[in-house]
Design a protein around this motif. Sequence first.
Motif, PDB file in Angstrom:
ATOM      1  N   ILE A   1       1.320  -0.656  11.667  1.00 53.01           N
ATOM      2  CA  ILE A   1       2.364   0.012  10.873  1.00 53.01           C
ATOM      3  C   ILE A   1       2.078   1.488  10.639  1.00 53.01           C
ATOM      4  CG2 ILE A   1       1.457  -0.620   8.600  1.00 53.01           C
ATOM      5  CD1 ILE A   1       4.529  -1.085   7.876  1.00 53.01           C
ATOM      6  N   GLU A   2       0.830   1.863  10.411  1.00 52.60           N
ATOM      7  CA  GLU A   2       0.541   3.278  10.165  1.00 52.60           C
ATOM      8  C   GLU A   2       0.827   4.125  11.403  1.00 52.60           C
ATOM      9  OE1 GLU A   2      -2.713   4.420   7.547  1.00 52.60           O
ATOM     10  OE2 GLU A   2      -3.115   2.271   7.244  1.00 52.60           O
ATOM     11  N   ASP A   3       0.508   3.607  12.574  1.00 57.66           N
ATOM     12  CA  ASP A   3       0.841   4.314  13.814  1.00 57.66           C
ATOM     13  C   ASP A   3       2.350   4.398  13.995  1.00 57.66           C
ATOM     14  OD1 ASP A   3      -1.810   4.771  14.496  1.00 57.66           O
ATOM     15  OD2 ASP A   3      -1.965   2.934  15.699  1.00 57.66           O
ATOM     16  N   ALA A   4       3.059   3.330  13.632  1.00 54.85           N
ATOM     17  CA  ALA A   4       4.519   3.321  13.744  1.00 54.85           C
ATOM     18  C   ALA A   4       5.140   4.358  12.820  1.00 54.85           C
ATOM     19  CB  ALA A   4       5.064   1.934  13.433  1.00 54.85           C
ATOM     20  N   ILE A   5       4.604   4.488  11.610  1.00 51.74           N
ATOM     21  CA  ILE A   5       5.100   5.487  10.658  1.00 51.74           C
ATOM     22  C   ILE A   5       4.888   6.888  11.221  1.00 51.74           C
ATOM     23  CG2 ILE A   5       4.683   6.538   8.389  1.00 51.74           C
ATOM     24  CD1 ILE A   5       4.006   3.616   7.420  1.00 51.74           C
ATOM     25  N   ASN A   6       3.695   7.162  11.714  1.00 49.22           N
ATOM     26  CA  ASN A   6       3.404   8.478  12.294  1.00 49.22           C
ATOM     27  C   ASN A   6       4.296   8.757  13.503  1.00 49.22           C
ATOM     28  OD1 ASN A   6       1.437   8.875  10.361  1.00 49.22           O
ATOM     29  ND2 ASN A   6      -0.246   8.307  11.700  1.00 49.22           N
ATOM     30  N   SER A   7       4.532   7.752  14.326  1.00 53.69           N
ATOM     31  CA  SER A   7       5.390   7.918  15.502  1.00 53.69           C
ATOM     32  C   SER A   7       6.830   8.196  15.099  1.00 53.69           C
ATOM     33  CB  SER A   7       5.334   6.668  16.386  1.00 53.69           C
ATOM     34  OG  SER A   7       4.066   6.520  16.960  1.00 53.69           O
ATOM     35  N   ALA A  40      13.348   2.339   8.641  1.00 54.48           N
ATOM     36  CA  ALA A  40      13.769   1.350   9.634  1.00 54.48           C
ATOM     37  C   ALA A  40      12.605   0.520  10.178  1.00 54.48           C
ATOM     38  CB  ALA A  40      14.481   2.049  10.787  1.00 54.48           C
ATOM     39  N   ILE A  41      11.380   0.910   9.871  1.00 55.60           N
ATOM     40  CA  ILE A  41      10.202   0.209  10.382  1.00 55.60           C
ATOM     41  C   ILE A  41       9.980  -1.079   9.581  1.00 55.60           C
ATOM     42  CG2 ILE A  41       7.698   0.344  10.688  1.00 55.60           C
ATOM     43  CD1 ILE A  41       8.095   3.420  10.903  1.00 55.60           C
ATOM     44  N   THR A  42       9.778  -2.170  10.293  1.00 53.87           N
ATOM     45  CA  THR A  42       9.489  -3.445   9.658  1.00 53.87           C
ATOM     46  C   THR A  42       8.186  -3.338   8.878  1.00 53.87           C
ATOM     47  OG1 THR A  42      10.588  -4.640  11.440  1.00 53.87           O
ATOM     48  CG2 THR A  42       9.062  -5.892  10.066  1.00 53.87           C
ATOM     49  N   GLY A  43       8.239  -3.712   7.593  1.00 56.29           N
ATOM     50  CA  GLY A  43       7.062  -3.651   6.744  1.00 56.29           C
ATOM     51  C   GLY A  43       7.081  -2.492   5.768  1.00 56.29           C
ATOM     52  N   PHE A  56       4.264   0.464   2.038  1.00 54.82           N
ATOM     53  CA  PHE A  56       4.379  -0.469   3.163  1.00 54.82           C
ATOM     54  C   PHE A  56       3.404  -1.618   3.015  1.00 54.82           C
ATOM     55  CE2 PHE A  56       1.328   2.804   4.275  1.00 54.82           C
ATOM     56  CZ  PHE A  56       0.285   2.110   4.857  1.00 54.82           C
ATOM     57  N   ASP A  57       3.668  -2.666   3.797  1.00 55.26           N
ATOM     58  CA  ASP A  57       2.798  -3.844   3.838  1.00 55.26           C
ATOM     59  C   ASP A  57       1.651  -3.551   4.801  1.00 55.26           C
ATOM     60  OD1 ASP A  57       1.536  -6.269   4.088  1.00 55.26           O
ATOM     61  OD2 ASP A  57       3.307  -7.357   4.798  1.00 55.26           O
ATOM     62  N   GLU A  58       0.468  -3.364   4.265  1.00 54.98           N
ATOM     63  CA  GLU A  58      -0.686  -2.996   5.095  1.00 54.98           C
ATOM     64  C   GLU A  58      -1.116  -4.113   6.046  1.00 54.98           C
ATOM     65  OE1 GLU A  58      -4.435  -3.646   2.205  1.00 54.98           O
ATOM     66  OE2 GLU A  58      -2.892  -2.296   1.452  1.00 54.98           O
ATOM     67  N   MET A 103       0.850  -1.172   0.000  1.00 54.80           N
ATOM     68  CA  MET A 103       0.000   0.000   0.000  1.00 54.80           C
ATOM     69  C   MET A 103       0.898   1.237   0.000  1.00 54.80           C
ATOM     70  SD  MET A 103      -2.806   1.065   2.840  1.00 54.80           S
ATOM     71  CE  MET A 103      -3.827   2.467   2.572  1.00 54.80           C
ATOM     72  N   GLN A 104       0.435   2.260  -0.678  1.00 49.20           N
ATOM     73  CA  GLN A 104       1.172   3.515  -0.704  1.00 49.20           C
ATOM     74  C   GLN A 104       0.345   4.578   0.002  1.00 49.20           C
ATOM     75  OE1 GLN A 104       1.931   5.884  -4.433  1.00 49.20           O
ATOM     76  NE2 GLN A 104       3.975   5.040  -4.069  1.00 49.20           N
ATOM     77  N   LYS A 105       1.028   5.364   0.829  1.00 49.60           N
ATOM     78  CA  LYS A 105       0.333   6.412   1.572  1.00 49.60           C
ATOM     79  C   LYS A 105       1.150   7.694   1.514  1.00 49.60           C
ATOM     80  CE  LYS A 105      -1.649   7.557   6.049  1.00 49.60           C
ATOM     81  NZ  LYS A 105      -1.951   7.086   7.391  1.00 49.60           N
TER      82      LYS A 105
END
Length: 69
Positions: free
Chosen positions: A52-58, A25-28, A45-47, A1-3
Amino acid sequence: MQKKVYIAGMIDEQSEQAVNQAVSAITGVTSCTANALKAQVLVDFDENTPGIEDAINSAISGCGFDVLA
């Protein structure tokens, strides 16, 4: 998925590099391209990766930038 994530505070290449390193560095996450001029980060990323979306924002917030959307 692309965001596409819009952020505030990213102003130069150093900012872009910091975000790229943190998010990549985030897995996925398969790719990350930060663009200060557009105030956005394009992330592939792998949805199916839990949280994962929370990890990206963090990761972006951890670099000192505000996630807008």
